[in-house]
Design a protein around this motif. Structure first.
Motif, PDB file in Angstrom:
ATOM      1  N   PRO A 176       0.800  -1.228   0.000  1.00  0.00           N
ATOM      2  CA  PRO A 176       0.000   0.000   0.000  1.00  0.00           C
ATOM      3  C   PRO A 176       0.833   1.277   0.000  1.00  0.00           C
ATOM      4  N   TRP A 177       1.922   1.296   0.783  1.00  0.00           N
ATOM      5  CA  TRP A 177       2.786   2.484   0.819  1.00  0.00           C
ATOM      6  C   TRP A 177       4.252   2.090   0.907  1.00  0.00           C
ATOM      7  N   GLY A 178       4.670   1.488   2.023  1.00  0.00           N
ATOM      8  CA  GLY A 178       6.068   1.097   2.215  1.00  0.00           C
ATOM      9  C   GLY A 178       6.821   2.092   3.074  1.00  0.00           C
ATOM     10  N   LEU A 179       6.571   2.076   4.380  1.00  0.00           N
ATOM     11  CA  LEU A 179       7.181   3.060   5.279  1.00  0.00           C
ATOM     12  C   LEU A 179       8.693   2.917   5.384  1.00  0.00           C
ATOM     13  N   VAL A 180       9.235   1.759   4.989  1.00  0.00           N
ATOM     14  CA  VAL A 180      10.702   1.627   5.012  1.00  0.00           C
ATOM     15  C   VAL A 180      11.344   2.609   4.035  1.00  0.00           C
ATOM     16  N   VAL A 181      10.604   3.005   3.004  1.00  0.00           N
ATOM     17  CA  VAL A 181      11.139   4.011   2.076  1.00  0.00           C
ATOM     18  C   VAL A 181      11.310   5.334   2.818  1.00  0.00           C
ATOM     19  N   PRO A 239      19.977   6.848  -0.930  1.00  0.00           N
ATOM     20  CA  PRO A 239      19.331   6.686  -2.225  1.00  0.00           C
ATOM     21  C   PRO A 239      18.463   5.429  -2.172  1.00  0.00           C
ATOM     22  N   VAL A 240      17.425   5.365  -2.999  1.00  0.00           N
ATOM     23  CA  VAL A 240      16.499   4.237  -2.944  1.00  0.00           C
ATOM     24  C   VAL A 240      16.214   3.686  -4.338  1.00  0.00           C
ATOM     25  N   ILE A 241      16.033   2.378  -4.404  1.00  0.00           N
ATOM     26  CA  ILE A 241      15.535   1.717  -5.604  1.00  0.00           C
ATOM     27  C   ILE A 241      14.252   1.019  -5.183  1.00  0.00           C
ATOM     28  N   VAL A 242      13.111   1.452  -5.761  1.00  0.00           N
ATOM     29  CA  VAL A 242      11.807   1.036  -5.253  1.00  0.00           C
ATOM     30  C   VAL A 242      10.935   0.508  -6.387  1.00  0.00           C
ATOM     31  N   SER A 243      10.324  -0.625  -6.150  1.00  0.00           N
ATOM     32  CA  SER A 243       9.377  -1.179  -7.111  1.00  0.00           C
ATOM     33  C   SER A 243       8.151  -0.278  -7.235  1.00  0.00           C
ATOM     34  N   LYS A 244       7.604  -0.190  -8.440  1.00  0.00           N
ATOM     35  CA  LYS A 244       6.375   0.568  -8.640  1.00  0.00           C
ATOM     36  C   LYS A 244       5.164  -0.112  -8.025  1.00  0.00           C
ATOM     37  N   ALA A 298       6.138   4.875  -4.108  1.00  0.00           N
ATOM     38  CA  ALA A 298       7.139   5.123  -5.153  1.00  0.00           C
ATOM     39  C   ALA A 298       6.881   6.409  -5.928  1.00  0.00           C
ATOM     40  N   LYS A 299       5.621   6.643  -6.318  1.00  0.00           N
ATOM     41  CA  LYS A 299       5.307   7.815  -7.134  1.00  0.00           C
ATOM     42  C   LYS A 299       5.610   9.122  -6.407  1.00  0.00           C
ATOM     43  N   THR A 300       5.373   9.123  -5.107  1.00  0.00           N
ATOM     44  CA  THR A 300       5.518  10.347  -4.323  1.00  0.00           C
ATOM     45  C   THR A 300       6.942  10.579  -3.857  1.00  0.00           C
ATOM     46  N   LEU A 301       7.613   9.515  -3.442  1.00  0.00           N
ATOM     47  CA  LEU A 301       8.888   9.656  -2.744  1.00  0.00           C
ATOM     48  C   LEU A 301      10.121   9.501  -3.626  1.00  0.00           C
ATOM     49  N   VAL A 302       9.975   8.881  -4.794  1.00  0.00           N
ATOM     50  CA  VAL A 302      11.146   8.642  -5.636  1.00  0.00           C
ATOM     51  C   VAL A 302      11.084   9.531  -6.882  1.00  0.00           C
ATOM     52  N   LEU A 303      12.062  10.416  -7.010  1.00  0.00           N
ATOM     53  CA  LEU A 303      12.212  11.240  -8.204  1.00  0.00           C
ATOM     54  C   LEU A 303      13.327  10.636  -9.039  1.00  0.00           C
ATOM     55  N   GLU A 304      12.983  10.144 -10.207  1.00  0.00           N
ATOM     56  CA  GLU A 304      13.894   9.363 -11.029  1.00  0.00           C
ATOM     57  C   GLU A 304      15.225  10.078 -11.263  1.00  0.00           C
ATOM     58  N   GLY A 305      16.285   9.391 -10.870  1.00  0.00           N
ATOM     59  CA  GLY A 305      17.621   9.905 -11.085  1.00  0.00           C
ATOM     60  C   GLY A 305      18.061  10.950 -10.075  1.00  0.00           C
ATOM     61  N   GLU A 306      17.133  11.457  -9.259  1.00  0.00           N
ATOM     62  CA  GLU A 306      17.483  12.476  -8.266  1.00  0.00           C
ATOM     63  C   GLU A 306      17.831  11.853  -6.913  1.00  0.00           C
ATOM     64  N   ASN A 307      16.926  11.001  -6.420  1.00  0.00           N
ATOM     65  CA  ASN A 307      17.220  10.306  -5.156  1.00  0.00           C
ATOM     66  C   ASN A 307      17.107   8.799  -5.292  1.00  0.00           C
ATOM     67  N   GLY A 308      16.913   8.325  -6.526  1.00  0.00           N
ATOM     68  CA  GLY A 308      16.823   6.890  -6.754  1.00  0.00           C
ATOM     69  C   GLY A 308      16.112   6.579  -8.052  1.00  0.00           C
ATOM     70  N   TRP A 309      15.611   5.341  -8.138  1.00  0.00           N
ATOM     71  CA  TRP A 309      14.939   4.887  -9.349  1.00  0.00           C
ATOM     72  C   TRP A 309      13.803   3.948  -8.990  1.00  0.00           C
ATOM     73  N   THR A 310      12.867   3.796  -9.924  1.00  0.00           N
ATOM     74  CA  THR A 310      11.777   2.840  -9.765  1.00  0.00           C
ATOM     75  C   THR A 310      11.798   1.858 -10.929  1.00  0.00           C
ATOM     76  N   TYR A 311      11.088   0.760 -10.762  1.00  0.00           N
ATOM     77  CA  TYR A 311      11.003  -0.251 -11.824  1.00  0.00           C
ATOM     78  C   TYR A 311       9.701  -1.024 -11.644  1.00  0.00           C
ATOM     79  N   ILE A 343      13.308  15.425   0.149  1.00  0.00           N
ATOM     80  CA  ILE A 343      11.987  14.996  -0.331  1.00  0.00           C
ATOM     81  C   ILE A 343      11.120  14.512   0.826  1.00  0.00           C
ATOM     82  N   VAL A 344      11.672  13.642   1.663  1.00  0.00           N
ATOM     83  CA  VAL A 344      10.864  13.045   2.736  1.00  0.00           C
ATOM     84  C   VAL A 344      10.570  14.053   3.843  1.00  0.00           C
TER      85      VAL A 344
END
Length: 400
Positions: free
Chosen positions: A287-292, A301-306, A311-324, A357-358
């Motif tokens: 649902p969210w993932g508070l470990v992020v 930096p974080v790599i987070v599954s979509k 993921a949409k709110t907390l991860v800015l691609e290439g700025e603080n991590g990536w999503t997949y 961001i956080v």
């Protein structure tokens, strides 16, 4: 005004939110009562100590027992009795699948109180059918506000029957200040603590429950591929516990570079965040993932599954991590390789960006969400069909 907030069990992040809210309410006068259904559960293995000095009244329906040891009917009746006794002006409660959530909605239907549903489900995690969704939408007509994590979840709640002006954000936050300061304090004792924990210079970190939906098997598959291709591979440190713990330990035992260290909490957990290079969150569905939030507050930096709602709110691609895409082990491998090749300065800058961001999703964001919900009026009568489903459905006890 008397505010009641209900959760199944108070975990550290619940207590932190409540304490910050109590501090703010002390300035303006409303009374806060926190209702805990049971003092333990079968989903989370957090230690059960509850701080005595917290600034709010604490009521537990079933002290000394697990939430999952009780029937939905028993929980529904216990929470209903407490609400009848307290007679609050507004109740913040979990979603309608849970008996404590339905106890709040049912109480609303026979009183003048208002109800705020705290929920973080979204399209990817809600696998219910058309009939179930129809019933949910009807029940939601008897709920005044949806308190959700972020705007990324808004469309789902609009589709589930909440007008735009009855949706507020900020329900899923952690104590950023605690995690940030604890990680920094650990880094100041770097060499000594690294040695005690047997941690190498660089490692990927996984923190979470060992469940299929958390994607840890996907992570191990990706790590094997990454390690095979990398010139100077990092370790993978896995922190947590859960039903799949034994299977993961057995599999990891034959793979050089993987450490499964078991569950860690509080300051002990922050040690692993402090010395990690990158946090990996491979959830297939979350649902969210508070470990992020936690990892970002610690400056990672974080790599987070979509598949992770945050993921949409907390991860800015290439700025603080990536999503997949969830379950795409090849994509995760590529991102691990990308992180591995970055110079230390780049990783630090990404970690600093994570903190920035956080910082927008702090305990104060939760408090502002509560205060925004309190200002909203009670909705008009929901109608016979909506009231019928409230009487029919009492929730069920599930392990999330």
């Amino acid at each position: 005004m008397h505010i009641v907030i209900i959760w199944q069990r108070f975990l550290p992040y619940h207590v932190a939110r409540l304490a910050r809210l109590a501090r703010r309410l002390a300035e303006s006068g409303p009374c806060l009562t926190a209702v805990e259904v049971a003092s333990s559960d079968d989903s989370y293995a957090f230690p059960g100590a509850f701080p005595k000095e917290n600034g709010f009244e604490h009521v537990c329906c079933f002290p000394g027992s697990s939430y999952h040891a009780h029937t939905s009917d028993g929980i529904f009746k216990a929470v209903s009795a407490i609400l009848e006794n307290i007679r609050p002006d507004i109740v913040f409660a979990p979603a309608t699948p849970f008996p404590e959530g339905m106890a709040a909605v049912t109480y609303r239907c026979r009183s003048a109180t208002r109800v705020v549903m705290m929920d973080d489900a979204w399209e990817h995690t809600d696998r219910s059918g058309l009939l179930t969704r129809f019933i949910k939408r009807q029940i939601h007509r008897n709920i005044d506000v949806a308190f959700i994590p972020a705007s990324s979840h808004r469309e789902y709640y609009r589709n589930m029957g909440f007008p735009e002006d009855r949706i507020v954000c900020g329900v899923d936050v952690v104590d950023n200040e605690y995690f940030s300061s604890a990680a920094d304090a650990a880094r100041n004792k770097g060499k000594e603590l690294r040695s005690e924990l047997s941690l190498c210079k660089n490692y990927f970190l996984f923190v979470g429950r060992f469940l299929e939906r958390k994607g840890i098997e996907d992570l191990i598959d990706s790590y094997i591929a990454y390690k095979t291709a990398a010139e100077d591979p990092w370790d993978l440190v896995c922190v947590g516990a859960g039903p799949d713990m034994d299977a993961i330990r057995k599999r990891a035992a034959d793979i050089a570079g993987i450490q499964v260290v078991g569950p860690k909490y509080g300051d002990s957990l922050c040690l692993y965040y402090a010395f990690a290079s990158v946090l990996l969150v491979p959830s297939r569905s979350d649902p969210w993932g508070l470990v992020v939030n936690e990892g970002m507050a610690c400056g990672l930096p974080v790599i987070v599954s979509k598949g992770c709602g945050g993921a949409k709110t907390l991860v800015l691609e290439g700025e603080n991590g990536w999503t997949y895409e969830p379950g795409d082990t090849s994509a995760l491998t590529v991102l691990m390789q990308r992180a591995n090749k970055l110079p230390p300065g780049s990783l630090r800058r990404m970690g600093d960006r994570s903190r920035a961001i956080v910082s927008e999703w702090s305990l104060d964001r939760f408090v502002e969400g509560v205060l925004a919900a309190v200002k909203l009026s009670r909705r008009s009568a929901a109608g016979v069909i909506a009231d019928f489903f409230v009487k029919l459905w009492k929730g069920h006890v599930i392990i999330t």
